[in-house]
Structures are given as C-alpha cells and as structure tokens.
Design an enzyme around this catalytic site. Structure first.
Site, PDB file in Angstrom:
ATOM      1  N   LYS A   1       3.504 -62.785 -20.837  1.00 23.94           N
ATOM      2  CA  LYS A   1       2.891 -61.490 -20.482  1.00 23.94           C
ATOM      3  C   LYS A   1       1.554 -61.310 -21.188  1.00 23.94           C
ATOM      4  CE  LYS A   1       7.374 -59.567 -19.360  1.00 23.94           C
ATOM      5  NZ  LYS A   1       8.649 -59.098 -19.862  1.00 23.94           N
TER       6      LYS A   1
ATOM      7  N   TYR B   1       5.490 -64.188 -11.275  1.00 25.54           N
ATOM      8  CA  TYR B   1       5.998 -63.680 -12.558  1.00 25.54           C
ATOM      9  C   TYR B   1       7.042 -64.638 -13.140  1.00 25.54           C
ATOM     10  CZ  TYR B   1       8.864 -60.799 -15.678  1.00 25.54           C
ATOM     11  OH  TYR B   1       9.598 -60.334 -16.755  1.00 25.54           O
TER      12      TYR B   1
ATOM     13  N   TYR C   1       9.520 -55.810 -28.105  1.00 29.05           N
ATOM     14  CA  TYR C   1      10.503 -54.979 -27.403  1.00 29.05           C
ATOM     15  C   TYR C   1      10.584 -53.598 -28.070  1.00 29.05           C
ATOM     16  CZ  TYR C   1      11.658 -59.520 -25.430  1.00 29.05           C
ATOM     17  OH  TYR C   1      11.576 -60.733 -24.813  1.00 29.05           O
TER      18      TYR C   1
ATOM     19  N   VAL D   1      12.576 -63.870 -24.624  1.00 26.64           N
ATOM     20  CA  VAL D   1      14.019 -64.131 -24.714  1.00 26.64           C
ATOM     21  C   VAL D   1      14.347 -65.627 -24.770  1.00 26.64           C
ATOM     22  CG1 VAL D   1      14.758 -61.933 -23.702  1.00 26.64           C
ATOM     23  CG2 VAL D   1      14.385 -63.913 -22.215  1.00 26.64           C
TER      24      VAL D   1
HETATM   25  N1  GLU Z   1      11.806 -63.582 -17.475  1.00 19.64           N
HETATM   26  C1  GLU Z   1      12.464 -62.621 -18.306  1.00 19.64           C
HETATM   27  C2  GLU Z   1      12.912 -61.434 -17.500  1.00 19.64           C
HETATM   28  O1  GLU Z   1      12.207 -61.025 -16.640  1.00 19.64           O
HETATM   29  C3  GLU Z   1      11.527 -62.224 -19.411  1.00 19.64           C
HETATM   30  C4  GLU Z   1      12.232 -61.423 -20.408  1.00 19.64           C
HETATM   31  C5  GLU Z   1      11.684 -61.520 -21.791  1.00 19.64           C
HETATM   32  O2  GLU Z   1      11.418 -62.595 -22.324  1.00 19.64           O
HETATM   33  O3  GLU Z   1      11.571 -60.435 -22.351  1.00 19.64           O
HETATM   34  O4  GLU Z   1      13.952 -60.898 -17.678  1.00 19.64           O
END
Ligand code: GLU
Length: 289
Positions: free
Chosen positions: A65, A186, A238, A256
């Site tokens: 991101k 994405y 987060y 994650v």
């Molecule tokens: N591809 C994961 C999702 O969309 C990313 C989540 C993450 O790493 O926070 O759930």
C-alpha cells in the site's frame, strides 16, 4: 556495532513468535513457519546488515500500500488521491467496512484495504501490473521480486470481503474504475514476494527523500516521500499505529505476511523485518519485539 545490535535484537525477539500465529484467512500465508524472524538495516553509506532469516521470500501484503500510494501521488497528484480517501487513522480493523456504510463516506486512509483499493482504482487505468512490478523492484533495489502465484490464487479465492469493500466503494462513487480489474491489481500487488532486505532497501530510499541509493536516480519527489512517511507514522501499523508511534516513533508499515518496513531518516537507515507470527492486530509480534 549495528550488526551486534541487530543480532541481539533478533535473538531477543524470537521467543515472542510463540505468542502469535501466521495469518490463515489467506490459506497460503498460513503455511509459513511462524518461528522465522529476520531483520535488516541498510545505511546510506552502503552498509547492509542482516540477522536471522533475512533471505526468506515472503508476501509483501499491506506493505504494497506504501508503493501504491507513492505511485499514485507521483502519477495522479495529491489533490486527486486525497479527494476520495482520507488522512486519518481509522481505529478499525484493516479490512473494515463499517466506516464505508453511511452515505457519502469514504475510506479513512490509504493504508487500510478500502483506501488502498480506492488508490489502486486511480492507478490501474494508468499503469500495467508489469510496470508496477518494475517500479517496485527499483524502489526496493531488488530485481528478485516476483508475483507469488500461489499466494495470488489463494487470495483471489478468498476475496469476498475485499470484493464487498470494492463494490461498496463503487456504489459510493469513490471507486470510479473497473471494480474487478482494480481488485485484481490490488491482490497482485499484495502477492509480491519480498525479503527483509527488499524492505530495508525501500526504507532507505524513503529515508533518502526518494533518491535511489543504488543508482542516484530520483524515483519519488520530496513531497511524495513526506506524505507517505506521515501516513505511515499515523496509520501504518493497523489500529496499533498510535501506540507504535509513541513507543517506536519511526514511520512504519506492516503486512499480514509478517513484514515490517521502517524508515529512520535522521540516521539515514532503512529497516526491514520479517516475522510471520502476528499479534491480534495483525502486526508481526516478534518483529515488533
Ligand atoms: N491482501 C491483504 C488483504 O487484503 C492485505 C492485508 C494486510 O496485509 O493488511 O486482506
């Protein structure tokens, strides 16, 4: 000195992995050995320090991101990007839909799924995935970064929640591009396989204000770097971002897959960490330790 500190830190952090678990909502991520832990520091003068499991490739997940936001700021500009996405911590889980439900609402920030999907909605019509991959390799100074097909297919087969977010965004007028193509873009970005070293490379590039330490080429403008680092500090870990900013104080982004990217700009250092055991908020538990 840095090498000794890094080795001690990895040894001290390892036991914490027992208290966490690898993400399993994307089944492929759950196959990783949760006891792995590695940390790298890259410095401006060419120093590369590594301790623990730093050569292991893992899934970049949410750390992508940061790359998407940087690319969107460069290609579309600040006003466009933040016309539909906010700049505030959300206080909700990364995959939350709740703040999107009231009519006229928009994603809180570009580091949560809804915000990143909206940002990718700007990028997808302008850049192919191959171009994003090549840009990512340059930013991370790692030509070994590839799409992990197994993770990509695993995530695409468990995409319901992100698909719900994307269609809600379309319904709110936030996502203007093609929903399915944006989701595919994405998930591909989340499925890139990196190492702790690739993250240290990206961290160093951000610490150096957007100039590649490898080639001397400017890859990001100073404004893009300033915005990206600020959003990382306030929203990158987060809903643990506030406590992390107080206790650690470095712009950081976790994923994650177990990665943590950190920028220590006053020390001219990039830091990359990999530890797939996650805490309840989704951050690498041994990596944080
Ligand atoms: N591809 C994961 C999702 O969309 C990313 C989540 C993450 O790493 O926070 O759930």
């Amino acid at each position: 000195m840095i090498q000794t500190i890094l080795e001690r830190a990895v040894a001290a952090g390892r036991p914490a992995a027992e208290r966490g678990a690898a993400a399993s909502y994307i089944p492929e991520l759950g196959k990783v050995d949760k006891r792995l832990l590695g940390a790298c520091v890259f410095t401006r003068d060419g120093g590369r320090f590594s301790a623990g499991d730093t050569g292991v490739r893992f899934s970049i997940q949410s750390i992508s991101k940061v790359i998407s936001l940087a690319a969107a700021l460069e290609l579309c500009g600040f006003d466009t990007v933040f016309s539909q996405v906010g700049m505030e911590p959300s206080g909700e889980a990364f995959n939350s839909l709740v703040e999107l439900e009231p009519t006229g609402s928009r994603p809180s920030n570009p580091m949560i799924n809804s915000g990143a999907i909206a940002v990718d909605g700007y990028l997808e019509p302008k850049l192919s995935f191959a171009e994003m991959l090549s840009f990512t390799r340059k930013l991370c100074m790692d030509d070994g970064i590839v799409l992990d097909e197994a993770v990509y297919h695993s995530e695409m087969s468990h995409i319901s929640r992100n698909r719900a977010i994307a269609y809600l965004l379309e319904n709110q007028g936030v996502l203007q591009g093609d929903v399915e193509r944006t989701l595919d873009f994405y998930v591909r970005m989340c499925s890139l396989s990196v190492t702790a070293e690739s993250l240290a490379g990206l961290g160093l590039l951000l610490a150096e204000g957007g100039v590649s330490p490898a080639t001397g080429e400017r890859l990001l403008s100073p404004d893009t770097v300033r915005v990206v680092k600020t959003i990382m500090l306030t929203c990158g870990m987060y809903d643990g971002s506030g406590a992390f900013a107080v206790r650690v104080g470095l712009p950081s982004k976790s994923g994650v897959g177990g990665g943590i990217l950190s920028v220590a700009d006053r020390q001219h250092m990039g830091i990359g960490i990999f530890g797939p055991a996650l805490d309840a908020k989704g951050n690498s538990i041994a990596g944080e330790a």
